[in-house]
Design a protein around this motif. Structure first.
Motif, mmCIF file in Angstrom:
data_model
loop_
_atom_site.group_PDB
_atom_site.id
_atom_site.type_symbol
_atom_site.label_atom_id
_atom_site.label_comp_id
_atom_site.label_asym_id
_atom_site.label_seq_id
_atom_site.Cartn_x
_atom_site.Cartn_y
_atom_site.Cartn_z
ATOM 1 N N UNK A 167 0.770 -1.240 0.000
ATOM 2 C CA UNK A 167 0.000 0.000 0.000
ATOM 3 C C UNK A 167 0.797 1.285 0.000
ATOM 4 N N UNK A 168 2.117 1.223 -0.219
ATOM 5 C CA UNK A 168 2.947 2.428 -0.172
ATOM 6 C C UNK A 168 3.557 2.796 -1.530
ATOM 7 N N UNK A 169 3.108 2.175 -2.597
ATOM 8 C CA UNK A 169 3.697 2.439 -3.916
ATOM 9 C C UNK A 169 3.623 3.930 -4.271
ATOM 10 N N UNK A 170 2.440 4.513 -4.205
ATOM 11 C CA UNK A 170 2.283 5.923 -4.573
ATOM 12 C C UNK A 170 3.067 6.833 -3.628
ATOM 13 N N UNK A 171 3.059 6.507 -2.335
ATOM 14 C CA UNK A 171 3.782 7.302 -1.335
ATOM 15 C C UNK A 171 5.256 7.426 -1.716
ATOM 16 N N UNK A 172 5.913 6.296 -1.984
ATOM 17 C CA UNK A 172 7.341 6.328 -2.271
ATOM 18 C C UNK A 172 7.645 6.790 -3.690
ATOM 19 N N UNK A 173 6.720 6.570 -4.631
ATOM 20 C CA UNK A 173 6.914 7.129 -5.969
ATOM 21 C C UNK A 173 7.045 8.652 -5.883
ATOM 22 N N UNK A 214 12.354 4.038 -11.562
ATOM 23 C CA UNK A 214 11.479 3.367 -10.615
ATOM 24 C C UNK A 214 12.152 3.317 -9.253
ATOM 25 N N UNK A 215 11.369 2.985 -8.246
ATOM 26 C CA UNK A 215 11.908 2.851 -6.896
ATOM 27 C C UNK A 215 11.533 1.496 -6.320
ATOM 28 N N UNK A 216 12.363 1.020 -5.412
ATOM 29 C CA UNK A 216 12.144 -0.265 -4.738
ATOM 30 C C UNK A 216 12.363 0.002 -3.247
ATOM 31 N N UNK A 217 11.273 0.190 -2.517
ATOM 32 C CA UNK A 217 11.363 0.580 -1.108
ATOM 33 C C UNK A 217 10.961 -0.579 -0.212
ATOM 34 N N UNK A 265 20.682 3.192 -9.029
ATOM 35 C CA UNK A 265 21.440 4.421 -9.246
ATOM 36 C C UNK A 265 21.744 5.095 -7.910
ATOM 37 N N UNK A 266 20.781 5.021 -7.004
ATOM 38 C CA UNK A 266 20.897 5.681 -5.715
ATOM 39 C C UNK A 266 20.303 4.798 -4.633
ATOM 40 N N UNK A 267 21.011 4.625 -3.543
ATOM 41 C CA UNK A 267 20.510 3.871 -2.397
ATOM 42 C C UNK A 267 20.357 4.812 -1.215
ATOM 43 N N UNK A 268 19.189 4.782 -0.582
ATOM 44 C CA UNK A 268 18.906 5.680 0.531
ATOM 45 C C UNK A 268 18.435 4.867 1.722
ATOM 46 N N UNK A 269 19.020 5.112 2.883
ATOM 47 C CA UNK A 269 18.550 4.523 4.132
ATOM 48 C C UNK A 269 17.831 5.612 4.916
#
Length: 200
Positions: free
Chosen positions: A141-147, A171-174, A195-199
């Motif tokens: 349920x968080x696809x739109x949030x993280x997009x 695209x993002x993979x959260x 391309x970018x990794x974020x914690x």
């Protein structure tokens, strides 16, 4: 007899391939059914809705509003938020910043604890993120949030320090990983092709 054996093995190989494809289809159908159950029955109570004032740290939000219409090289307020967590190793292309508010993080963790209880009660099996106690946010349920978070807010920061690499995110993979004594205390060594990794 020498001709029959290879043919028999070929049939077995084709049969195994069909079984494998069927198993993958069944697994995918089960995942989609599980995702549907979560979206219909579990209430995230708004934590999967991106409301700026609630989600972001006030310093980040103020800097973003001041700079988001400017070209990357002129985003001075956002740049002030960035610092190197390992200053003795400037060769490392690693930056740190505060983005999410502590209040939102607390609300998110409470919601995830409720989700774990819901999942156990409904005996749901969901795809994990390399951790037995994690979850793929896009599947629950968080696809739109993280997009939106990645494409709009995070990119405004990323373009400052990685202008060539971060012109566009496809695209993002959260996902979430959870560490706790007695359960998991670290994740196994792994690599990704992002391309970018974020914690967070």
């Amino acid at each position: 007899e020498e001709e029959v054996v290879p043919e028999s093995r070929a049939r077995q190989k084709r049969m195994r391939a069909r079984i494998s494809r069927a198993a993958k289809r069944d697994a995918r159908a089960m995942r989609l059914e599980t995702i549907g159950i979560i979206r219909r029955e579990f209430d995230w109570r708004g934590v999967n809705v991106l409301e700026e004032e609630r989600v972001f740290d006030p310093r980040f939000l103020s800097a973003y509003r001041a700079d988001n219409q400017k070209p990357p090289q002129e985003r001075s307020q956002l740049k002030k938020l960035l610092y190197r967590p390992a200053p003795k190793h400037p060769e490392l292309a690693v930056w740190a910043f505060t983005m999410l508010s502590q209040a939102y993080c607390n609300s998110l963790m409470k919601a995830l604890n409720r989700f774990e209880a819901f999942k156990k009660a409904r005996k749901l099996k969901i795809r994990r993120s390399g951790s037995r106690y994690g979850a793929l946010f896009n599947h629950v349920g968080f696809q739109e949030f993280f997009d939106v978070l990645v494409q709009k807010y995070l990119r405004a920061l990323a373009e400052i320090v990685y202008p060539d690499e971060c012109k566009k995110f496809h695209q993002q993979h959260s996902f979430l990983v959870s560490y706790e004594p007695g359960k998991e205390i670290r994740q196994n060594t792994h690599a990704d092709d992002s391309t970018l990794t974020v914690n967070y």
